[in-house]
Motif scaffolding. Structure first.
Motif, PDB file in Angstrom:
ATOM      1  N   UNK A 183       0.842  -1.191   0.000  1.00 62.51           N
ATOM      2  CA  UNK A 183       0.000   0.000   0.000  1.00 62.51           C
ATOM      3  C   UNK A 183       0.881   1.246   0.000  1.00 62.51           C
ATOM      4  N   UNK A 184       0.673   2.119  -0.971  1.00 61.51           N
ATOM      5  CA  UNK A 184       1.451   3.350  -1.061  1.00 61.51           C
ATOM      6  C   UNK A 184       0.718   4.456  -0.311  1.00 61.51           C
ATOM      7  N   UNK A 185       1.396   5.032   0.676  1.00 60.78           N
ATOM      8  CA  UNK A 185       0.825   6.157   1.427  1.00 60.78           C
ATOM      9  C   UNK A 185       1.227   7.466   0.757  1.00 60.78           C
ATOM     10  N   UNK A 186       0.241   8.221   0.321  1.00 61.11           N
ATOM     11  CA  UNK A 186       0.476   9.501  -0.350  1.00 61.11           C
ATOM     12  C   UNK A 186       0.831  10.551   0.709  1.00 61.11           C
ATOM     13  N   UNK A 187       1.997  11.137   0.601  1.00 69.04           N
ATOM     14  CA  UNK A 187       2.443  12.123   1.591  1.00 69.04           C
ATOM     15  C   UNK A 187       1.528  13.336   1.659  1.00 69.04           C
ATOM     16  N   UNK A 188       0.807  13.630   0.568  1.00 66.45           N
ATOM     17  CA  UNK A 188      -0.107  14.770   0.577  1.00 66.45           C
ATOM     18  C   UNK A 188      -1.398  14.451   1.332  1.00 66.45           C
ATOM     19  N   UNK A 189      -1.573  13.189   1.697  1.00 68.57           N
ATOM     20  CA  UNK A 189      -2.745  12.783   2.473  1.00 68.57           C
ATOM     21  C   UNK A 189      -2.391  12.529   3.940  1.00 68.57           C
ATOM     22  N   UNK A 190      -1.259  13.069   4.372  1.00 68.50           N
ATOM     23  CA  UNK A 190      -0.828  12.916   5.763  1.00 68.50           C
ATOM     24  C   UNK A 190      -0.872  14.283   6.441  1.00 68.50           C
ATOM     25  N   UNK A 191      -1.641  14.369   7.516  1.00 64.94           N
ATOM     26  CA  UNK A 191      -1.724  15.589   8.309  1.00 64.94           C
ATOM     27  C   UNK A 191      -1.314  15.279   9.748  1.00 64.94           C
ATOM     28  N   UNK A 192      -1.090  16.302  10.523  1.00 66.50           N
ATOM     29  CA  UNK A 192      -0.671  16.126  11.912  1.00 66.50           C
ATOM     30  C   UNK A 192      -1.500  17.018  12.831  1.00 66.50           C
ATOM     31  N   UNK A 193      -1.891  16.439  13.975  1.00 68.89           N
ATOM     32  CA  UNK A 193      -2.605  17.239  14.963  1.00 68.89           C
ATOM     33  C   UNK A 193      -1.706  18.365  15.445  1.00 68.89           C
ATOM     34  N   UNK A 194      -2.276  19.543  15.567  1.00 72.01           N
ATOM     35  CA  UNK A 194      -1.502  20.715  15.956  1.00 72.01           C
ATOM     36  C   UNK A 194      -2.213  21.415  17.102  1.00 72.01           C
ATOM     37  N   UNK A 195      -1.596  21.376  18.300  1.00 69.77           N
ATOM     38  CA  UNK A 195      -2.197  22.017  19.456  1.00 69.77           C
ATOM     39  C   UNK A 195      -2.209  21.092  20.652  1.00 69.77           C
ATOM     40  N   UNK A 209      -7.806  20.787   6.644  1.00 68.68           N
ATOM     41  CA  UNK A 209      -6.597  21.026   5.855  1.00 68.68           C
ATOM     42  C   UNK A 209      -6.461  19.978   4.736  1.00 68.68           C
ATOM     43  N   UNK A 210      -6.813  18.732   5.055  1.00 69.16           N
ATOM     44  CA  UNK A 210      -6.777  17.689   4.026  1.00 69.16           C
ATOM     45  C   UNK A 210      -7.755  18.002   2.894  1.00 69.16           C
ATOM     46  N   UNK A 211      -8.954  18.393   3.256  1.00 64.31           N
ATOM     47  CA  UNK A 211      -9.976  18.678   2.253  1.00 64.31           C
ATOM     48  C   UNK A 211      -9.610  19.893   1.414  1.00 64.31           C
ATOM     49  N   UNK A 212      -9.025  20.886   2.054  1.00 60.19           N
ATOM     50  CA  UNK A 212      -8.634  22.102   1.334  1.00 60.19           C
ATOM     51  C   UNK A 212      -7.487  21.842   0.369  1.00 60.19           C
ATOM     52  N   UNK A 213      -6.723  20.760   0.631  1.00 61.10           N
ATOM     53  CA  UNK A 213      -5.637  20.395  -0.284  1.00 61.10           C
ATOM     54  C   UNK A 213      -6.124  19.852  -1.606  1.00 61.10           C
ATOM     55  N   UNK A 214      -7.393  19.457  -1.662  1.00 61.74           N
ATOM     56  CA  UNK A 214      -7.986  19.031  -2.932  1.00 61.74           C
ATOM     57  C   UNK A 214      -7.713  17.594  -3.333  1.00 61.74           C
ATOM     58  N   UNK A 215      -6.946  16.836  -2.528  1.00 63.43           N
ATOM     59  CA  UNK A 215      -6.653  15.448  -2.883  1.00 63.43           C
ATOM     60  C   UNK A 215      -7.805  14.546  -2.457  1.00 63.43           C
ATOM     61  N   UNK A 216      -8.077  13.542  -3.270  1.00 63.50           N
ATOM     62  CA  UNK A 216      -9.178  12.627  -3.006  1.00 63.50           C
ATOM     63  C   UNK A 216      -8.720  11.467  -2.116  1.00 63.50           C
ATOM     64  N   UNK A 217      -9.546  11.089  -1.173  1.00 59.12           N
ATOM     65  CA  UNK A 217      -9.276   9.904  -0.351  1.00 59.12           C
ATOM     66  C   UNK A 217     -10.609   9.275   0.045  1.00 59.12           C
ATOM     67  N   UNK A 218     -10.595   7.968   0.184  1.00 59.07           N
ATOM     68  CA  UNK A 218     -11.844   7.252   0.498  1.00 59.07           C
ATOM     69  C   UNK A 218     -11.879   6.770   1.939  1.00 59.07           C
ATOM     70  N   UNK A 219     -10.767   6.895   2.664  1.00 62.15           N
ATOM     71  CA  UNK A 219     -10.715   6.460   4.065  1.00 62.15           C
ATOM     72  C   UNK A 219      -9.748   7.352   4.823  1.00 62.15           C
ATOM     73  N   UNK A 220      -9.960   7.420   6.130  1.00 60.69           N
ATOM     74  CA  UNK A 220      -9.113   8.235   6.994  1.00 60.69           C
ATOM     75  C   UNK A 220      -8.850   7.469   8.290  1.00 60.69           C
ATOM     76  N   UNK A 221      -7.578   7.419   8.681  1.00 62.19           N
ATOM     77  CA  UNK A 221      -7.170   6.739   9.918  1.00 62.19           C
ATOM     78  C   UNK A 221      -6.590   7.800  10.840  1.00 62.19           C
ATOM     79  N   UNK A 222      -7.268   8.051  11.970  1.00 65.37           N
ATOM     80  CA  UNK A 222      -6.886   9.131  12.870  1.00 65.37           C
ATOM     81  C   UNK A 222      -6.084   8.629  14.058  1.00 65.37           C
ATOM     82  N   UNK A 223      -5.271   9.507  14.627  1.00 62.93           N
ATOM     83  CA  UNK A 223      -4.385   9.169  15.737  1.00 62.93           C
ATOM     84  C   UNK A 223      -5.143   8.737  16.981  1.00 62.93           C
ATOM     85  N   UNK A 224      -6.292   9.336  17.228  1.00 64.51           N
ATOM     86  CA  UNK A 224      -7.105   8.933  18.378  1.00 64.51           C
ATOM     87  C   UNK A 224      -8.577   9.155  18.050  1.00 64.51           C
ATOM     88  N   UNK A 225      -9.447   8.686  18.936  1.00 62.77           N
ATOM     89  CA  UNK A 225     -10.880   8.790  18.693  1.00 62.77           C
ATOM     90  C   UNK A 225     -11.359  10.232  18.664  1.00 62.77           C
TER      91      UNK A 225
END
Length: 317
Positions: A183-195, A209-225
């Protein structure tokens, strides 16, 4: 006898009842300070956490509390909000109050302490400490396998804050698990919690920020709930359906995860069990009891629960 000493069993029942009756009449309360001076034991533990809020820290604390109460121990809790000067200050404060041991939750320790110490989710273990740590390799595999089986390949990742103890190991585990699965992870689909804090707003902002970047993704895996719940709000506000357009996976399985709409699919981190294990391990060290392992790192396996926030790859994915 009122302290529960084993020697009290030799006192006749009639005499015991008279003593208890007198204690009730005069509202007797044991003097814990006097007892600690006599026994050289404070029966007190220090617990350090980043913050006391709904989610990760609260669940770990509930496991710690239950075990300490069972053993007749009291505890102090201090929250440092990841500020190094507070960690040092509070460490001195706890030691000055004669705690018999310390449990550090997601708290970096730079040097060995003068009392027995157990760390939960730490990745720098000073000499003499025991670390209760999650199996992050398995956690990453469980989440990615679930999404891959549903057909998802364009998966966005929200990493934890730079100061969180688990951020780096969890990210490395995700990268390694993805590589093993082709599985190739697209670096433009990686964000980081800030704060600071685990709040939903951090996941909400990262997803925006991910959505504003305009890249398409069908799933999201978050650091915590908390981040995953914030992400779902951002997705819905953007006109996307969860899971119709984007599947969302969280991490921890906090109390509110099952009560979202839809319910949150998530990696189950056994936080209460980790807290309980940390407390029982610390007490074993304090009381000179044998421990299950001589290793300084104890690994706990995660689980995985599927709820309504994940579904098959949409036709337009």
């Amino acid at each position: 006898m009122l302290s529960g000493s084993p020697a009290a069993r030799s006192i006749p029942a009639v005499t015991q009842e008279r003593i208890f009756e007198a204690a009730r009449k005069f509202q007797y309360r044991p003097n814990v300070l006097a007892r600690s001076l006599r026994s050289q034991k404070s029966l007190t533990i220090g617990v350090m956490v980043p913050e006391v809020s709904e989610g990760y820290a609260t669940l770990v604390l509930s496991g710690i509390e239950q075990k300490l109460l069972e053993e007749g121990y009291f505890y102090f809790v201090v929250s440092h909000h990841h500020r190094q000067e507070r960690i040092a200050k509070y460490m001195d404060l706890l030691l000055a109050r004669a705690v018999e041991g310390i449990i550090a939750v997601d708290t970096p320790l730079e040097h060995p302490l003068t009392v027995p110490t157990v760390v939960v989710s730490g990745h720098r273990e000073p000499e003499g400490t025991i670390n209760i740590r999650l199996n992050h390799k398995l956690a990453a595999e469980l989440a990615l396998d679930h999404l891959i089986e549903l057909g998802h390949r364009k998966i966005a990742i929200i990493k934890g804050q730079v100061f969180s103890s688990d951020t780096q190991i969890r990210w490395k585990s995700i990268v390694a698990a993805a590589k093993r699965r082709g599985l190739v992870l697209d670096s433009t689909l990686v964000e980081q919690l800030d704060g600071l804090g685990p709040g939903n707003e951090l996941g909400y902002a990262a997803t925006r920020r991910l959505l504003e970047g305009g890249r398409q993704f069908s799933a999201l895996f978050a650091f915590n709930d908390s981040a995953a719940i914030g992400a779902m709000k951002a997705l819905v506000e953007a006109g996307l359906k969860v899971p119709g357009d984007v599947s969302v996976v969280g991490f921890d399985d906090v109390q509110g995860a099952a009560f979202q709409s839809p319910g949150l699919t998530t990696v189950v981190q056994p936080l209460r069990e980790m807290g309980s294990l940390a407390a029982s391990t610390l007490l074993d060290k304090i009381l000179g009891r044998p421990t299950p392992s001589n290793s300084k790192v104890w690994t706990v396996d995660p689980g995985f629960v599927v709820r309504g926030s994940t579904g098959p790859l949409p036709d337009h994915g």
